[in-house]
Design a protein around this motif. Sequence first.
Motif, mmCIF file in Angstrom:
data_model
loop_
_atom_site.group_PDB
_atom_site.id
_atom_site.type_symbol
_atom_site.label_atom_id
_atom_site.label_comp_id
_atom_site.label_asym_id
_atom_site.label_seq_id
_atom_site.Cartn_x
_atom_site.Cartn_y
_atom_site.Cartn_z
ATOM 1 N N GLU A 200 2.040 6.626 -6.963
ATOM 2 C CA GLU A 200 0.998 7.524 -7.450
ATOM 3 C C GLU A 200 1.338 8.978 -7.132
ATOM 4 O OE1 GLU A 200 -1.740 6.867 -9.330
ATOM 5 O OE2 GLU A 200 -0.969 4.818 -9.452
ATOM 6 N N LEU A 201 1.849 9.219 -5.946
ATOM 7 C CA LEU A 201 2.189 10.573 -5.520
ATOM 8 C C LEU A 201 3.283 11.171 -6.396
ATOM 9 C CD1 LEU A 201 1.643 12.719 -3.307
ATOM 10 C CD2 LEU A 201 3.490 11.673 -2.011
ATOM 11 N N TRP B 174 2.395 1.627 -3.486
ATOM 12 C CA TRP B 174 1.406 2.138 -4.435
ATOM 13 C C TRP B 174 1.203 3.634 -4.235
ATOM 14 C CZ3 TRP B 174 -3.120 4.728 -3.509
ATOM 15 C CH2 TRP B 174 -3.904 4.978 -4.625
ATOM 16 N N TYR B 175 1.053 4.069 -2.993
ATOM 17 C CA TYR B 175 0.808 5.473 -2.691
ATOM 18 C C TYR B 175 1.968 6.351 -3.157
ATOM 19 C CZ TYR B 175 -0.228 9.707 -0.118
ATOM 20 O OH TYR B 175 -0.474 11.013 0.210
ATOM 21 N N VAL B 176 3.188 5.930 -2.878
ATOM 22 C CA VAL B 176 4.357 6.715 -3.273
ATOM 23 C C VAL B 176 4.469 6.783 -4.786
ATOM 24 C CG1 VAL B 176 6.895 6.774 -3.223
ATOM 25 C CG2 VAL B 176 5.615 6.340 -1.130
ATOM 26 N N GLY C 277 0.817 -1.210 0.000
ATOM 27 C CA GLY C 277 0.000 0.000 0.000
ATOM 28 C C GLY C 277 0.848 1.256 0.000
ATOM 29 N N VAL C 278 1.900 1.262 0.786
ATOM 30 C CA VAL C 278 2.808 2.420 0.824
ATOM 31 C C VAL C 278 3.491 2.590 -0.517
ATOM 32 C CG1 VAL C 278 4.942 3.311 1.845
ATOM 33 C CG2 VAL C 278 3.159 2.365 3.315
#
Length: 69
Positions: free
Chosen positions: A21-22, A17-19, A14-15
């Motif tokens: 995308e960010l 994926w978030y990074v 999850g982390v």
Amino acid sequence: MRSVLDRAARAARGVRWYVRELTDESAYDRYVEHLRTHAPDAPAPTRREFERRRTDRQEGDPRQGFRCC
């Protein structure tokens, strides 16, 4: 113990994926997926070619976003 490791692995995914995308690192993956869906016979550019074209487009059109460096 296994469930703790599973939860840690899921949190790490999850982390990641978030990074991605960010930072928009996933833009190339989305582009290739779009290309395969809408023009399956078209050759996909390399990541380097994609990033070069994207940078050129952003620098040539100020509406594409602010670039400080």
